[in-house]
Design an enzyme around this catalytic site. Structure first.
Site, short mmCIF file in Angstrom:
data_model
loop_
_atom_site.label_atom_id
_atom_site.label_comp_id
_atom_site.label_asym_id
_atom_site.label_seq_id
_atom_site.Cartn_x
_atom_site.Cartn_y
_atom_site.Cartn_z
N TRP A 178 0.83 -1.20 0.00
CA TRP A 178 0.00 0.00 0.00
C TRP A 178 0.87 1.26 0.00
CZ3 TRP A 178 -5.34 0.87 0.28
CH2 TRP A 178 -6.12 -0.28 0.29
N PHE B 121 -0.70 -5.55 7.59
CA PHE B 121 -1.27 -6.63 8.39
C PHE B 121 -0.59 -7.97 8.09
CE2 PHE B 121 -4.45 -9.85 9.49
CZ PHE B 121 -4.79 -9.45 10.78
N GLU B 122 -0.11 -8.16 6.88
CA GLU B 122 0.52 -9.42 6.47
C GLU B 122 2.00 -9.52 6.83
OE1 GLU B 122 -3.23 -8.88 4.69
OE2 GLU B 122 -1.51 -7.56 4.34
N VAL C 249 3.26 0.99 5.96
CA VAL C 249 2.72 2.29 6.33
C VAL C 249 1.21 2.15 6.51
CG1 VAL C 249 2.52 3.07 3.93
CG2 VAL C 249 2.58 4.75 5.76
N ILE D 175 -1.98 4.73 7.40
CA ILE D 175 -2.40 6.12 7.55
C ILE D 175 -3.80 6.14 8.15
CG2 ILE D 175 -2.89 8.27 6.32
CD1 ILE D 175 -0.68 7.46 4.33
N THR E 101 -12.08 5.34 10.57
CA THR E 101 -12.58 4.18 11.31
C THR E 101 -11.47 3.65 12.21
OG1 THR E 101 -11.87 2.52 9.70
CG2 THR E 101 -14.01 3.57 9.31
N HIS F 244 -10.02 0.96 12.03
CA HIS F 244 -9.16 0.04 11.27
C HIS F 244 -7.68 0.34 11.53
CE1 HIS F 244 -7.07 -1.21 7.49
NE2 HIS F 244 -7.76 -2.30 7.72
#
Length: 156
Positions: A24, A57-58, A78, A80, A84, A86
């Site tokens: 990302w 997350f991975e 990263v 950001i 929410t 998340h």
């Protein structure tokens, strides 16, 4: 360099290092990855493999899979902040997961995960031209320095 940050210069010649990088935020991740490569080159590390995963997350599962194959790992990502929770879940999962892998396996992992409120903060830490910090380089340097420090203790 940020005030108070140590200058790390370590000889990592002969070490095998994998850089695990999220996908990302291309511009930020390219900067972090370039910084990590420069940091490893500055330390004399020539055996570097890069593994790309979908997101931050991975990173822990990839690090867990690779930890026994390398002297050190560098985890880059990263996250950001959005509107929410998340952000909080991903940041906590990545931090706890990467820490767990490192402690459980004894493999040093340079932590290059940016957790930023906005894109400007991420760009300022990505090691790009005009950035105030180079977190990819710092994470790679820290991983190599930790391996060297631990090898020094093991041989005394």
């Amino acid at each position: 360099m940020k005030d108070g940050a140590p200058t790390i210069s370590t000889d990592g010649t002969g070490l095998r290092v994998a850089v695990v990088a999220a996908s990302w935020h291309d511009v930020v991740m390219d900067g972090l990855l370039d910084g990590a490569r420069r940091g490893l080159a500055d330390a004399g590390v020539t055996h570097v493999d890069v593994v790309r995963v979908p997101g931050t997350f991975e990173l822990p599962v990839a690090c867990a899979t690779l930890a026994d194959r390398y002297d050190a790992l560098v985890a880059l990502g990263v996250v950001i902040r959005g509107s929410t929770p998340h952000f909080d879940y991903v940041c906590q999962a990545a931090t706890v997961g990467i820490t767990d892998v490192s402690v459980r396996t004894g493999t040093p992992i340079g932590f290059g995960v940016l957790t930023c409120d906005d894109e400007a903060q991420a760009l300022d830490r990505a090691g790009l031209p005009g950035s105030a910090e180079d977190k990819g380089h710092e994470a790679a340097s820290a991983a190599v320095a930790t391996v060297v420090a631990l090898h020094g203790v093991a041989t005394t």
